[in-house]
Scaffold this active site. Structure first.
Site, PDB file in Angstrom:
ATOM      1  N   PRO A  62       0.689 -54.143 -23.361  1.00  0.00           N
ATOM      2  CA  PRO A  62       0.249 -55.420 -23.929  1.00  0.00           C
ATOM      3  C   PRO A  62       1.421 -56.388 -23.996  1.00  0.00           C
ATOM      4  O   PRO A  62       2.489 -56.057 -24.510  1.00  0.00           O
ATOM      5  CB  PRO A  62      -0.208 -55.030 -25.349  1.00  0.00           C
ATOM      6  CG  PRO A  62       0.523 -53.769 -25.667  1.00  0.00           C
ATOM      7  CD  PRO A  62       0.757 -53.069 -24.361  1.00  0.00           C
ATOM      8  N   GLN A  81      -5.157 -54.586 -27.707  1.00  0.00           N
ATOM      9  CA  GLN A  81      -4.029 -54.360 -28.637  1.00  0.00           C
ATOM     10  C   GLN A  81      -4.154 -55.271 -29.857  1.00  0.00           C
ATOM     11  O   GLN A  81      -4.467 -56.459 -29.747  1.00  0.00           O
ATOM     12  CB  GLN A  81      -2.707 -54.647 -27.908  1.00  0.00           C
ATOM     13  CG  GLN A  81      -1.461 -54.533 -28.790  1.00  0.00           C
ATOM     14  CD  GLN A  81      -1.026 -55.857 -29.398  1.00  0.00           C
ATOM     15  OE1 GLN A  81      -1.334 -56.921 -28.867  1.00  0.00           O
ATOM     16  NE2 GLN A  81      -0.316 -55.795 -30.511  1.00  0.00           N
ATOM     17  N   THR A  86      -0.387 -51.873 -32.710  1.00  0.00           N
ATOM     18  CA  THR A  86       1.078 -51.871 -32.610  1.00  0.00           C
ATOM     19  C   THR A  86       1.678 -51.853 -34.007  1.00  0.00           C
ATOM     20  O   THR A  86       1.367 -52.719 -34.825  1.00  0.00           O
ATOM     21  CB  THR A  86       1.565 -53.115 -31.839  1.00  0.00           C
ATOM     22  OG1 THR A  86       0.951 -53.088 -30.545  1.00  0.00           O
ATOM     23  CG2 THR A  86       3.077 -53.122 -31.683  1.00  0.00           C
ATOM     24  N   LYS A 144       0.906 -47.680 -31.181  1.00  0.00           N
ATOM     25  CA  LYS A 144       2.032 -48.028 -30.298  1.00  0.00           C
ATOM     26  C   LYS A 144       3.274 -48.367 -31.122  1.00  0.00           C
ATOM     27  O   LYS A 144       3.190 -49.148 -32.072  1.00  0.00           O
ATOM     28  CB  LYS A 144       1.650 -49.227 -29.427  1.00  0.00           C
ATOM     29  CG  LYS A 144       2.767 -49.783 -28.563  1.00  0.00           C
ATOM     30  CD  LYS A 144       2.230 -50.815 -27.589  1.00  0.00           C
ATOM     31  CE  LYS A 144       3.302 -51.400 -26.696  1.00  0.00           C
ATOM     32  NZ  LYS A 144       4.126 -52.420 -27.355  1.00  0.00           N
ATOM     33  N   SER A 171       7.468 -45.717 -28.025  1.00  0.00           N
ATOM     34  CA  SER A 171       7.941 -47.033 -27.582  1.00  0.00           C
ATOM     35  C   SER A 171       8.881 -47.638 -28.599  1.00  0.00           C
ATOM     36  O   SER A 171       8.696 -47.461 -29.803  1.00  0.00           O
ATOM     37  CB  SER A 171       6.721 -47.969 -27.413  1.00  0.00           C
ATOM     38  OG  SER A 171       7.116 -49.320 -27.273  1.00  0.00           O
ATOM     39  N   HIS A 217       9.331 -50.954 -28.059  1.00  0.00           N
ATOM     40  CA  HIS A 217       8.959 -52.345 -27.792  1.00  0.00           C
ATOM     41  C   HIS A 217       9.928 -52.987 -26.781  1.00  0.00           C
ATOM     42  O   HIS A 217      10.240 -54.169 -26.859  1.00  0.00           O
ATOM     43  CB  HIS A 217       8.967 -53.133 -29.105  1.00  0.00           C
ATOM     44  CG  HIS A 217       7.910 -54.190 -29.232  1.00  0.00           C
ATOM     45  ND1 HIS A 217       6.804 -54.061 -30.040  1.00  0.00           N
ATOM     46  CD2 HIS A 217       7.790 -55.423 -28.678  1.00  0.00           C
ATOM     47  CE1 HIS A 217       6.073 -55.165 -29.975  1.00  0.00           C
ATOM     48  NE2 HIS A 217       6.643 -56.003 -29.145  1.00  0.00           N
ATOM     49  N   ARG A 264      12.953 -54.913 -28.308  1.00  0.00           N
ATOM     50  CA  ARG A 264      12.805 -56.274 -28.814  1.00  0.00           C
ATOM     51  C   ARG A 264      12.717 -56.385 -30.330  1.00  0.00           C
ATOM     52  O   ARG A 264      12.755 -57.483 -30.860  1.00  0.00           O
ATOM     53  CB  ARG A 264      11.530 -56.912 -28.216  1.00  0.00           C
ATOM     54  CG  ARG A 264      11.614 -57.112 -26.739  1.00  0.00           C
ATOM     55  CD  ARG A 264      10.276 -57.498 -26.147  1.00  0.00           C
ATOM     56  NE  ARG A 264       9.823 -58.842 -26.439  1.00  0.00           N
ATOM     57  CZ  ARG A 264      10.279 -59.935 -25.865  1.00  0.00           C
ATOM     58  NH1 ARG A 264      11.232 -59.843 -24.964  1.00  0.00           N
ATOM     59  NH2 ARG A 264       9.788 -61.119 -26.173  1.00  0.00           N
ATOM     60  N   ARG A 268       7.996 -55.688 -18.945  1.00  0.00           N
ATOM     61  CA  ARG A 268       8.585 -56.879 -18.301  1.00  0.00           C
ATOM     62  C   ARG A 268       8.266 -56.989 -16.808  1.00  0.00           C
ATOM     63  O   ARG A 268       8.063 -58.116 -16.323  1.00  0.00           O
ATOM     64  CB  ARG A 268      10.091 -56.907 -18.533  1.00  0.00           C
ATOM     65  CG  ARG A 268      10.466 -57.165 -20.014  1.00  0.00           C
ATOM     66  CD  ARG A 268      11.951 -57.175 -20.199  1.00  0.00           C
ATOM     67  NE  ARG A 268      12.384 -57.363 -21.577  1.00  0.00           N
ATOM     68  CZ  ARG A 268      12.514 -56.366 -22.461  1.00  0.00           C
ATOM     69  NH1 ARG A 268      12.230 -55.129 -22.114  1.00  0.00           N
ATOM     70  NH2 ARG A 268      12.930 -56.623 -23.683  1.00  0.00           N
TER      71      ARG A 268
HETATM   72  C1  LIG Z   1       7.554 -61.159 -23.518  1.00  0.00           C
HETATM   73  C2  LIG Z   1       7.023 -59.897 -24.141  1.00  0.00           C
HETATM   74  C3  LIG Z   1       5.920 -59.976 -24.994  1.00  0.00           C
HETATM   75  C4  LIG Z   1       5.421 -58.812 -25.583  1.00  0.00           C
HETATM   76  N1  LIG Z   1       4.310 -58.900 -26.382  1.00  0.00           N
HETATM   77  C5  LIG Z   1       3.788 -57.783 -26.953  1.00  0.00           C
HETATM   78  C6  LIG Z   1       2.601 -57.848 -27.734  1.00  0.00           C
HETATM   79  O1  LIG Z   1       2.013 -58.908 -27.915  1.00  0.00           O
HETATM   80  N2  LIG Z   1       2.155 -56.689 -28.288  1.00  0.00           N
HETATM   81  C7  LIG Z   1       2.795 -55.485 -28.105  1.00  0.00           C
HETATM   82  O2  LIG Z   1       2.353 -54.457 -28.627  1.00  0.00           O
HETATM   83  N3  LIG Z   1       3.906 -55.405 -27.348  1.00  0.00           N
HETATM   84  C8  LIG Z   1       4.408 -56.502 -26.760  1.00  0.00           C
HETATM   85  N4  LIG Z   1       5.515 -56.405 -25.962  1.00  0.00           N
HETATM   86  C9  LIG Z   1       6.143 -55.093 -25.725  1.00  0.00           C
HETATM   87  C10 LIG Z   1       5.519 -54.392 -24.519  1.00  0.00           C
HETATM   88  O3  LIG Z   1       4.185 -54.025 -24.770  1.00  0.00           O
HETATM   89  C11 LIG Z   1       6.276 -53.102 -24.153  1.00  0.00           C
HETATM   90  O4  LIG Z   1       6.348 -52.264 -25.282  1.00  0.00           O
HETATM   91  C12 LIG Z   1       7.679 -53.340 -23.609  1.00  0.00           C
HETATM   92  O5  LIG Z   1       7.755 -54.523 -22.846  1.00  0.00           O
HETATM   93  C13 LIG Z   1       8.059 -52.138 -22.744  1.00  0.00           C
HETATM   94  O6  LIG Z   1       9.337 -52.221 -22.290  1.00  0.00           O
HETATM   95  P1  LIG Z   1       9.766 -52.750 -20.807  1.00  0.00           P
HETATM   96  O7  LIG Z   1       9.621 -54.237 -20.883  1.00  0.00           O
HETATM   97  O8  LIG Z   1      11.187 -52.297 -20.734  1.00  0.00           O
HETATM   98  O9  LIG Z   1       8.859 -52.122 -19.791  1.00  0.00           O
HETATM   99  C14 LIG Z   1       6.032 -57.553 -25.345  1.00  0.00           C
HETATM  100  C15 LIG Z   1       7.118 -57.496 -24.465  1.00  0.00           C
HETATM  101  C16 LIG Z   1       7.609 -58.634 -23.863  1.00  0.00           C
HETATM  102  C17 LIG Z   1       8.753 -58.515 -22.894  1.00  0.00           C
END
Ligand SMILES: Cc1cc2nc3c(=O)[nH]c(=O)nc-3n(C[C@H](O)[C@H](O)[C@H](O)COP(=O)(O)O)c2cc1C
Length: 346
Positions: free
Chosen positions: A77, A127, A154, A216, A238, A240, A243, A295
């Site tokens: 997501p 999500q 999440t 998550k 995860s 995230h 982040r 990403r």
């Molecule tokens: C720009 C951005 C926005 C994201 N928004 C959400 C979100 O709205 N909900 C959520 O559960 N995770 C969010 N995530 C986290 C992703 O679901 C995921 O856990 C994470 O990007 C995985 O790592 P990777 O980018 O190294 O593959 C976001 C990630 C990014 C980069």
């Protein structure tokens, strides 16, 4: 130049996106230590392939919560995809379908969850961020009525460390590109804040829906054990993508202990740092049923919309299929911990 791997898409997205949007996507909490650990820890895993296996015919398909997917990669997501291309979450969903997998539609999307369903042919997951009980209940019933096949709640990201790149850039996101599901709740949009999530919240969510429930954002084996007792159907190991809170353990190194803490029946998924088909093999060998990519979806979307996401998925599918052959595996259920050697030292 043709993009032949996911890193190529990283470079083309970087050359296209305005700096503040690039930083928003790439950036992480504080010193971004977890982002580096997510990447480095995949590199600490070595493969011990089997030879003299007839690997001509391979089956990359598997299932998640009983839903068949063509290869064990689903789309994480991601809120605000519409900032990166007008196709947004509609494009990533159709791309997922065309490659035989599923998308997890974020609450914070630029197209409503109902609109995504109108455009898609197969059920996807929805999500949720828990803003408060009324909104969570309403989002779940909207997802149920629209035909989503699972709820992914999440639990990290409720309070995050500062993302300093965004502060320096004075980042302002365009509301219309992430709030299509929330315009139904005008009071919330005036004062966007999350309610705290405790185990009681998970028990409550478990009670109010019959859809499979996936949690998550788990890194601790203790949390995983309790969630299994509550009766969730799956857990995304995860952080995230680094982040939310810096210095959190990498997801891939957290996976083996979580696998040991729960029963075989509980489905575990993993995200944060998957960039190659071989990374998918490594995660499955350590106990994941499937992985999520984050990403890279945005790198594909920024470069060429839905087509770009399709290409990203094609690349990772082809790499995964070849990696299976290289490991001497013809079916997903042959990938187990005997295939890998690792020493995370944590
Ligand atoms: C720009 C951005 C926005 C994201 N928004 C959400 C979100 O709205 N909900 C959520 O559960 N995770 C969010 N995530 C986290 C992703 O679901 C995921 O856990 C994470 O990007 C995985 O790592 P990777 O980018 O190294 O593959 C976001 C990630 C990014 C980069």
């Amino acid at each position: 130049m043709t993009n032949i791997n996911i890193q190529d898409y990283y470079s083309s997205a970087k050359s296209i996106l305005p700096k503040s949007l690039w930083d928003f996507m790439e950036g992480g909490a504080s010193d971004e230590l977890t982002i580096s650990m997510n990447k480095n820890d995949f590199n600490k895993i070595q493969i011990i392939p089997r030879r003299m296996v007839n690997i001509k015919q391979r089956d990359t398909s598997t299932s998640v919560l009983g839903q068949k997917i063509q290869f064990p990669v689903i789309l994480a997501p991601i809120g605000g995809q519409r900032h990166f291309h007008e196709d947004g979450v509609l494009g990533s969903t159709i791309a997922a379908e065309s490659l035989g997998t599923i998308n997890i539609i974020a609450t914070n999307s630029g197209y409503s969850l109902e609109k995504v369903c109108e455009k898609s042919k197969k059920p996807h997951w929805f999500q949720i961020y828990h803003y408060n009980k009324n909104i969570t209940r309403d989002l779940i019933s909207r997802a149920e009525n629209s035909g989503y096949s699972a709820i992914c709640l999440t639990v990290d990201g409720v309070i995050s460390d500062r993302r300093e790149r965004d502060i320096r850039n004075n980042l302002i996101l365009e509301e219309s590109k992430w709030n299509a599901n929330l315009i139904n709740y005008p009071k919330l949009l005036k004062n966007l804040s999350f309610e705290v999530i405790t185990y009681k919240t998970i028990e409550w969510v478990r009670e109010i829906t019959n859809l499979p429930l996936v949690i998550k954002g788990i890194i601790s084996p203790e949390d995983a054990k309790i969630l299994e007792k509550i009766g969730v159907n799956g857990i995304v190991v995860s952080n995230h993508g680094g982040r939310t809170t810096d210095a959190v353990q990498s997801s891939i190194s957290a996976l083996p202990n979580i696998k040991n803490a729960v029963s075989k029946e509980l489905e575990l998924y993993l995200d944060s740092g998957i960039r190659r088909g071989m990374d998918v093999i490594k995660a499955i060998a350590l106990g994941a049923k499937a992985v999520l990519i984050g990403r890279p979806i945005l790198w594909g979307l920024s470069t060429s919309g839905q087509k770009g996401v399709e290409n990203i998925l094609k690349i990772i599918y082809e790499e995964f299929d070849l990696a299976m052959a290289g490991c001497g595996k013809t079916k997903i259920n042959q990938i187990d911990s005997k295939l890998v050697k690792y020493n995370f030292n944590y």
